[in-house]
Design a protein around this motif. Structure first.
Motif, PDB file in Angstrom:
ATOM      1  N   GLU A  28       0.826  -1.208   0.000  1.00  0.00           N
ATOM      2  CA  GLU A  28       0.000   0.000   0.000  1.00  0.00           C
ATOM      3  C   GLU A  28       0.860   1.257   0.000  1.00  0.00           C
ATOM      4  OE1 GLU A  28      -2.592  -0.539   3.314  1.00  0.00           O
ATOM      5  OE2 GLU A  28      -3.833  -1.987   2.228  1.00  0.00           O
ATOM      6  N   PRO A  39       6.682  -1.981  15.587  1.00  0.00           N
ATOM      7  CA  PRO A  39       6.441  -3.300  14.997  1.00  0.00           C
ATOM      8  C   PRO A  39       5.424  -3.215  13.877  1.00  0.00           C
ATOM      9  CG  PRO A  39       6.423  -3.449  17.377  1.00  0.00           C
ATOM     10  CD  PRO A  39       6.559  -1.995  17.041  1.00  0.00           C
ATOM     11  N   PHE A  40       5.742  -3.870  12.763  1.00  0.00           N
ATOM     12  CA  PHE A  40       4.979  -3.632  11.547  1.00  0.00           C
ATOM     13  C   PHE A  40       5.151  -4.817  10.617  1.00  0.00           C
ATOM     14  CE2 PHE A  40       4.949  -1.445   7.299  1.00  0.00           C
ATOM     15  CZ  PHE A  40       3.605  -1.094   7.322  1.00  0.00           C
ATOM     16  N   MET A  41       4.077  -5.174   9.933  1.00  0.00           N
ATOM     17  CA  MET A  41       4.168  -6.252   8.957  1.00  0.00           C
ATOM     18  C   MET A  41       3.479  -5.830   7.686  1.00  0.00           C
ATOM     19  SD  MET A  41       3.378  -9.907  10.600  1.00  0.00           S
ATOM     20  CE  MET A  41       4.251 -10.395  12.073  1.00  0.00           C
ATOM     21  N   SER A  42       4.064  -6.145   6.562  1.00  0.00           N
ATOM     22  CA  SER A  42       3.440  -5.761   5.305  1.00  0.00           C
ATOM     23  C   SER A  42       3.880  -6.684   4.189  1.00  0.00           C
ATOM     24  CB  SER A  42       3.825  -4.326   4.959  1.00  0.00           C
ATOM     25  OG  SER A  42       3.375  -4.006   3.658  1.00  0.00           O
ATOM     26  N   THR A  43       2.989  -6.888   3.258  1.00  0.00           N
ATOM     27  CA  THR A  43       3.399  -7.578   2.037  1.00  0.00           C
ATOM     28  C   THR A  43       4.065  -6.564   1.119  1.00  0.00           C
ATOM     29  OG1 THR A  43       1.157  -7.248   1.269  1.00  0.00           O
ATOM     30  CG2 THR A  43       1.695  -9.420   2.068  1.00  0.00           C
ATOM     31  N   GLU A  70       8.892  -7.611   7.698  1.00  0.00           N
ATOM     32  CA  GLU A  70       8.500  -7.636   9.093  1.00  0.00           C
ATOM     33  C   GLU A  70       9.459  -6.738   9.869  1.00  0.00           C
ATOM     34  OE1 GLU A  70       9.351 -11.217  11.113  1.00  0.00           O
ATOM     35  OE2 GLU A  70       8.038 -10.769  12.796  1.00  0.00           O
ATOM     36  N   GLU A  81      10.769 -14.277  -2.260  1.00  0.00           N
ATOM     37  CA  GLU A  81      10.909 -15.548  -2.986  1.00  0.00           C
ATOM     38  C   GLU A  81      12.053 -15.471  -3.987  1.00  0.00           C
ATOM     39  OE1 GLU A  81       6.975 -16.504  -4.504  1.00  0.00           O
ATOM     40  OE2 GLU A  81       6.820 -17.867  -2.819  1.00  0.00           O
TER      41      GLU A  81
ATOM     42  N   VAL B  52       6.213 -16.110  11.606  1.00  0.00           N
ATOM     43  CA  VAL B  52       5.247 -15.094  11.186  1.00  0.00           C
ATOM     44  C   VAL B  52       3.861 -15.715  11.045  1.00  0.00           C
ATOM     45  CG1 VAL B  52       4.558 -13.598   9.291  1.00  0.00           C
ATOM     46  CG2 VAL B  52       6.916 -13.618  10.032  1.00  0.00           C
ATOM     47  N   GLU B 212       1.467  -3.534  13.698  1.00  0.00           N
ATOM     48  CA  GLU B 212       0.558  -3.021  12.687  1.00  0.00           C
ATOM     49  C   GLU B 212       0.670  -3.877  11.444  1.00  0.00           C
ATOM     50  OE1 GLU B 212       0.070   1.118  11.487  1.00  0.00           O
ATOM     51  OE2 GLU B 212       1.188   1.550  13.321  1.00  0.00           O
ATOM     52  N   TYR B 213      -0.466  -4.104  10.809  1.00  0.00           N
ATOM     53  CA  TYR B 213      -0.466  -4.938   9.613  1.00  0.00           C
ATOM     54  C   TYR B 213      -0.927  -4.127   8.416  1.00  0.00           C
ATOM     55  CZ  TYR B 213       0.027  -8.814  12.824  1.00  0.00           C
ATOM     56  OH  TYR B 213       0.481  -9.655  13.780  1.00  0.00           O
ATOM     57  N   GLU B 214      -0.301  -4.380   7.291  1.00  0.00           N
ATOM     58  CA  GLU B 214      -0.649  -3.632   6.083  1.00  0.00           C
ATOM     59  C   GLU B 214      -0.584  -4.560   4.882  1.00  0.00           C
ATOM     60  OE1 GLU B 214       1.310   0.262   5.528  1.00  0.00           O
ATOM     61  OE2 GLU B 214       1.651  -0.481   3.525  1.00  0.00           O
ATOM     62  N   PRO B 215      -1.608  -4.946   4.186  1.00  0.00           N
ATOM     63  CA  PRO B 215      -3.032  -4.741   4.515  1.00  0.00           C
ATOM     64  C   PRO B 215      -3.397  -5.489   5.807  1.00  0.00           C
ATOM     65  CG  PRO B 215      -2.713  -6.137   2.566  1.00  0.00           C
ATOM     66  CD  PRO B 215      -1.377  -5.705   3.004  1.00  0.00           C
ATOM     67  N   ILE B 220      -2.730 -10.677   4.570  1.00  0.00           N
ATOM     68  CA  ILE B 220      -1.343 -11.125   4.633  1.00  0.00           C
ATOM     69  C   ILE B 220      -1.296 -12.643   4.731  1.00  0.00           C
ATOM     70  CG2 ILE B 220       0.752 -11.116   6.011  1.00  0.00           C
ATOM     71  CD1 ILE B 220       0.265  -8.295   6.737  1.00  0.00           C
ATOM     72  N   GLU B 223      -1.917 -14.391   1.563  1.00  0.00           N
ATOM     73  CA  GLU B 223      -0.768 -14.342   0.656  1.00  0.00           C
ATOM     74  C   GLU B 223       0.344 -15.275   1.107  1.00  0.00           C
ATOM     75  OE1 GLU B 223       1.983 -10.893  -1.246  1.00  0.00           O
ATOM     76  OE2 GLU B 223      -0.192 -10.806  -1.283  1.00  0.00           O
ATOM     77  N   LEU B 224       0.453 -15.427   2.427  1.00  0.00           N
ATOM     78  CA  LEU B 224       1.561 -16.234   2.943  1.00  0.00           C
ATOM     79  C   LEU B 224       1.291 -17.730   2.874  1.00  0.00           C
ATOM     80  CD1 LEU B 224       3.063 -14.382   5.982  1.00  0.00           C
ATOM     81  CD2 LEU B 224       3.765 -14.414   3.618  1.00  0.00           C
ATOM     82  N   ARG B 227       2.804 -19.522   0.019  1.00  0.00           N
ATOM     83  CA  ARG B 227       4.254 -19.411   0.154  1.00  0.00           C
ATOM     84  C   ARG B 227       4.783 -20.404   1.185  1.00  0.00           C
ATOM     85  NH1 ARG B 227       5.727 -13.251   0.438  1.00  0.00           N
ATOM     86  NH2 ARG B 227       4.305 -13.067  -1.314  1.00  0.00           N
TER      87      ARG B 227
END
Lengths: 85, 292
Positions: A28, A39-43, A70, A81, B52, B212-215, B220, B223-224, B227
C-alpha cells in the motif's frame, strides 16, 4: 544508530547487516524503515528495496519478487521468494 | 573347480565393479556436503516464515470466510499423498522405505474408510506405488530434467497441488519424504500440508507490542499460505536430496567393502588352484624322470 536489516530467500540468507535506512515498496505504498520503527508487517509489491548504508548516501537497489517485510525489535526482515541483483 | 583363466576373469570384473562403487561413493560424499549446506541455508527463511505464520494465525479466528488453504474444504474424505522420491537409484533402501511408509499410511487411511490418491514426485516411487495402487495415481511431477531440484520446482509442484485442491480433487494432502538424520539414517516422514496446519505460535519478535499490519492480517495470511506450502515442499526436496546422497554414500561404501572381500576370497582360491597345478606338474615331471 543503525538498523539491522536482513534479506532472506528460500535458498539463502542474502544480506544481514546494519544499515542506516531501508525503503521498502509495500503493498500500500513505499515506506522507509529507520532504527526504532514500531512493529509492523506488510506484504511487498515486486520492486526495488533501497538500502541506504549511510545517511544521505546513495542507495543500493535490490530487486525483490514475492516479498514480505517484518519490522520487530530486532530490526527489519524482508522475506522474498526471488532476489535479483 | 573353475579354471585359472576363469578365476582371473572374475577377479578382474569384481575389481572394476569396485572401482565404480568407490567412485560413486566419493561423488556422493562430495554432493552430500553440498546438499547439507543447501538445507542449512534454507533454514532461516523457513523459520522466519513459520514464526510469522504462527503469530498471524493466533490473531485471527478460522471461519467460513478464511482462505480454503487454512480452513479446509469442510470434509476429510479424499486424501492425497504427495510422495517425494529420488530420481536415481544406487541409494540402498531409501526409496523402498519411503514407499513403504506411504503405502502404510494409505492402507491406514483406506481402513478408516477414506479415499486415497497419490501424487508422485521423483521417478523411483512410480513403479512400486503403481503396483500397489494401480488406479490411484493422481499425478506425477518429474524432477529428473534438472540437476538439482530447487525452489522453482517446489513452486511448480505447489501450483499444481493448489490447482487440484481448488478444483476440489482432494480434501487433505499429506507429504511423505525422508528426513536426513545422518549418512546412516534417513527417516521416512509424513506430515499434513493441506489444509495448512497452523504452526505453533512462537513468542513474536516484537515482544508483545502491538504490531501493525498492512493490509490486514487476513490478507497477509492469504498471501503467505501458498508461500508456506512452497517452503515446505522446498524443504522436502532438499531433505530428499541430502538423504539420497547420504544413503548412496553408505550403500556404495558397503558395496566397495563387499567387493574387497570377494576379491580376497577369489584371490585365495586362484592362488590355491595355481599351486595345485604346479604341484601336479612337478609330480608328473618327477615321475617321468624316475621312469627313465
Amino acid at each position: 544508530m543503525a538498523l539491522h536489516f536482513e534479506l532472506v530467500t528460500p535458498a539463502k540468507l542474502v544480506l544481514s547487516e546494519d544499515v542506516h535506512m531501508v525503503v521498502v515498496p509495500g503493498e500500500e505504498g513505499e515506506f522507509g524503515v529507520l532504527e526504532g520503527h514500531a512493529p509492523f508487517m506488510s506484504t511487498i509489491r515486486d520492486g526495488a528495496v533501497q538500502v541506504y548504508r549511510t545517511a544521505g548516501g546513495q542507495p543500493e537497489e535490490i530487486m525483490v519478487r514475492g516479498g514480505f517485510a517484518e519490522v520487530g525489535t530486532n530490526g527489519l526482515t524482508v522475506l522474498a521468494e526471488h532476489v535479483e541483483g | 573347480m573353475a579354471s585359472l583363466k576363469e578365476l582371473k576373469g572374475r577377479i578382474n570384473s569384481v575389481k572394476s565393479t569396485q572401482k565404480i562403487t568407490k567412485a560413486k561413493q566419493m561423488v556422493a560424499a562430495a554432493k552430500l556436503r553440498k546438499a547439507q549446506a543447501a538445507a542449512e541455508a534454507a533454514r532461516p527463511y523457513a523459520e522466519r516464515l513459520a514464526s510469522v505464520m504462527g503469530s498471524l494465525a493466533s490473531r485471527i479466528t478460522v471461519s467460513e470466510s478464511s482462505p480454503k488453504l487454512l480452513a479446509g474444504t469442510g470434509s476429510d474424505q479424499r486424501h492425497l499423498l504427495v510422495v517425494v522420491n529420488t530420481d536415481k537409484g544406487l541409494c540402498g533402501g531409501l526409496n523402498s522405505n519411503i514407499v513403504k511408509a506411504a503405502v502404510a499410511k494409505a492402507k491406514k487411511l483406506i481402513a478408516e474408510g477414506k479415499k486415497v490418491e497419490f501424487f508422485l514426485v521423483g521417478k523411483k516411487g512410480r513403479a512400486p506405488i503403481r503396483r500397489n495402487f494401480p488406479d490411484a495415481i493422481a499425478g506425477n511431477f518429474d524432477t529428473s530434467d534438472v540437476r538439482q531440484p530447487g525452489y522453482e520446482e517446489a513452486e511448480k509442484i505447489a501450483a499444481e497441488l493448489v490447482t487440484m485442491y481448488e478444483a476440489g480433487k482432494f480434501d487433505v494432502a499429506h507429504l511423505v519424504y525422508a528426513t536426513f538424520k545422518s549418512a546412516l539414517a534417513q527417516d521416512p516422514t509424513e506430515q499434513q500440508i493441506m489444509p495448512v496446519p497452523t504452526p505453533e505460535a512462537a513468542p513474536s519478535a516484537s515482544g508483545g507490542a502491538v504490531v501493525e499490519y498492512e493490509p490486514d492480517e487476513e490478507a497477509i495470511l492469504a498471501e503467505l499460505l501458498p508461500r508456506y506450502l512452497k517452503t515446505q515442499l522446498f524443504g522436502a526436496l532438499l531433505e530428499i536430496s541430502a538423504s539420497e546422497q547420504g544413503a548412496s554414500m553408505t550403500a556404495m561404501d558397503n558395496a566397495t567393502r563387499n567387493a574387497g572381500e570377494l576379491i580376497q576370497k577369489l584371490t585365495i582360491q586362484y592362488n590355491r588352484s595355481r599351486q595345485a597345478a604346479i604341484t601336479t606338474e612337478l609330480v608328473e615331471i618327477i615321475a617321468g624322470a624316475e621312469a627313465l
